[in-house]
Design a protein around this motif. Structure first.
Motif, PDB file in Angstrom:
ATOM      1  N   VAL A 329       0.836  -1.202   0.000  1.00  0.00           N
ATOM      2  CA  VAL A 329       0.000   0.000   0.000  1.00  0.00           C
ATOM      3  C   VAL A 329       0.871   1.253   0.000  1.00  0.00           C
ATOM      4  N   GLN A 330       1.929   1.241   0.787  1.00  0.00           N
ATOM      5  CA  GLN A 330       2.827   2.383   0.831  1.00  0.00           C
ATOM      6  C   GLN A 330       3.513   2.586  -0.509  1.00  0.00           C
ATOM      7  N   PHE A 331       3.902   1.496  -1.156  1.00  0.00           N
ATOM      8  CA  PHE A 331       4.517   1.598  -2.489  1.00  0.00           C
ATOM      9  C   PHE A 331       3.553   2.271  -3.454  1.00  0.00           C
ATOM     10  N   ALA A 332       2.279   1.886  -3.382  1.00  0.00           N
ATOM     11  CA  ALA A 332       1.279   2.490  -4.264  1.00  0.00           C
ATOM     12  C   ALA A 332       1.138   3.977  -3.994  1.00  0.00           C
ATOM     13  N   LYS A 333       1.122   4.360  -2.716  1.00  0.00           N
ATOM     14  CA  LYS A 333       1.007   5.779  -2.366  1.00  0.00           C
ATOM     15  C   LYS A 333       2.232   6.552  -2.817  1.00  0.00           C
TER      16      LYS A 333
END
Length: 467
Positions: A329-333
């Motif tokens: 999720v952090q990678f996506a953000k």
């Protein structure tokens, strides 16, 4: 990596998932807890607050309509001694438990008819249940729907599921308990639509159902199952929807699939498998291609970050599992790829793993499961009994394997026909074999008047718009 065939294993569960609770004693007005909020520590993960724009008109989620009380022995008609109350919090009775004996056939029925009959067309009847042991051995499992008579004096005219064939098969296909009596499952939902019912006698008036009965028979071993209150969940859709997803981050999503989608004006969904091991490797998507998909309006689905293998997750603590899920999720953000609030089970990490299931419920608003097509042809459907919107069970969202042999392509279109018949949702999952994709997109394009191609994010956003 190919997903395990969900219909070939006895599935899972754990009741500790976020927002899952038993039904209340009386006539339920909400489904069994799936509408509850995620735990506080997960509220920044699931991505509901920042759903991408959608061209769909606002979608209002209809309130469930009670179909009687199964969850209290006192409310049942002449309950067998095999039916006992299960106490919930503060001593409140929230379910009944059935323990079958040998070849005995049990009828679970309310004492009273409904004060107001219910129209069960265009949606799904849902029965919350918790499989405890040997439920996979059920020999009968059927809901009967009556519009005349009373539970004590039913007429011979009603609708029911195929009690001895489709009913037990459909139940086995969604079980979250372990095989035999290894471990109980979580509270979950069983759903069936009016289109999957058969007439007995002249049938019931499906627009005016006044009571429901459940017919159950276990196998050689005592089957133990807990039951909540049945209800009807109308579809929120005025037209069927199709979603097409791609697993494991193959480069063919951009090189092969995306041009086909763009030619039709469609958008799809994808995940990367174990992102840490697949991103940018030969044959898989790289970051520049992820940005192409984002620009084209495709939805990124959350899946694994470090591995799709079960062994490492079993050794992790719950906090470590959550941390692993949050990395994707952090990678996506960080890369402006959207919030992957809708997700998927992994190749070896699926509903069958009791210890790790909560990490999906804590980190995803809904989780897709992978079903291989039944070996049937029209008019039968490849998945028993299809999918609704809102989803029947948000943590067991039914998706059909798209990479069936070309000779069985008709099963893909029949999956869409099932959704069309119920104003439901047909979800497809492809991997790197896309032989059927052009023909499926052509069929969906030719049937735009009956079914729309959307993403889960479209529906999620539309359900949050004011209407």
């Amino acid at each position: 990596m190919r997903k395990k065939q969900v219909r070939k294993v006895a599935l899972i569960g754990l009741a500790a998932a976020a927002g899952i609770a038993l039904l209340s004693l009386g006539l339920a007005t909400t489904p069994i807890g799936f509408s509850g909020s995620p735990p506080e520590e997960a509220s920044d993960i699931i991505g509901d607050r920042a759903a991408p724009p959608s061209d769909l008109a606002p979608v209002a989620i209809p309130r469930p309509q009670p179909l009687g009380t199964f969850a209290s022995r006192a409310a049942l008609l002449a309950p067998d001694a095999a039916v006992t109350d299960v106490s919930g919090k503060a001593g409140k009775r929230s379910a009944v438990r059935l323990t079958t004996r040998g070849a005995t056939v049990y009828t679970i029925a309310p004492k009273e008819v409904l004060a107001t009959p219910v129209d069960i067309r265009r949606g799904f009847v849902i029965l919350p249940f918790r499989p405890i042991s040997y439920v996979e051995h059920a020999l009968r499992w059927s809901l009967q729907f009556h519009s005349a008579g009373t539970p004590a004096s039913p007429t011979g005219n009603y609708h029911e599921m195929d009690a001895a064939r489709d009913g037990p098969s459909a139940l086995r296909s969604v079980l979250t308990s372990q095989a035999k009596n290894a471990a109980p499952g979580r509270w979950q939902n069983f759903g069936v639509s009016a289109n999957d019912l058969y007439k007995v006698g002249t049938g019931a008036d499906l627009a005016h159902i006044s009571f429901v009965r459940l017919i159950v028979r276990g196998g050689a071993e005592p089957m133990v199952i807990e039951l909540g209150n049945p209800y009807f969940q109308p579809s929120a859709l005025d037209k069927a929807k199709a979603m097409i997803s791609f697993d494991d981050g193959y480069a063919s999503v951009v090189t092969n699939a995306m041009p086909l989608f763009e030619a039709k004006g469609f958008r799809g969904m994808y995940n990367l498998g174990a992102l840490q091991n697949t991103l940018g490797t030969p044959g898989h998507l790289d970051l520049s291609q992820l940005k192409q998909l984002r620009k084209a309006g495709w939805q990124w689905m959350q899946q694994a970050y470090s591995t799709e293998e079960i062994a490492p997750y079993v050794l992790m603590t719950p906090a470590q599992r959550d941390a692993d899920m949050r990395k994707q999720v952090q990678f996506a953000k960080d890369n402006d790829l959207g919030e992957p609030g809708f997700g998927s089970y992994f190749s070896q990490v699926n509903q069958a793993q009791l210890d790790v299931f909560p990490m999906f419920a804590r980190n995803q608003r809904a989780t897709r499961a992978y079903f291989t097509a039944r070996g049937v042809d029209a008019p039968d459907y490849p998945i028993l009994y299809g999918e609704n919107y809102p989803f029947i069970d948000p943590y067991l969202v039914k998706s059909l394997a798209g990479d069936v042999p070309t000779a069985n392509f008709a099963r893909l279109t029949q999956h869409a026909e099932q959704a069309i018949a119920t104003n439901g949702v047909a979800i497809y999952t492809f991997h790197n074999t896309l032989d059927n994709l052009p023909a499926l997109l052509d069929w969906l394009d030719q049937n735009r008047d009956r079914i729309d191609v959307v993403t889960e994010a479209d529906l999620n956003a539309a359900s949050r718009k004011p209407k």
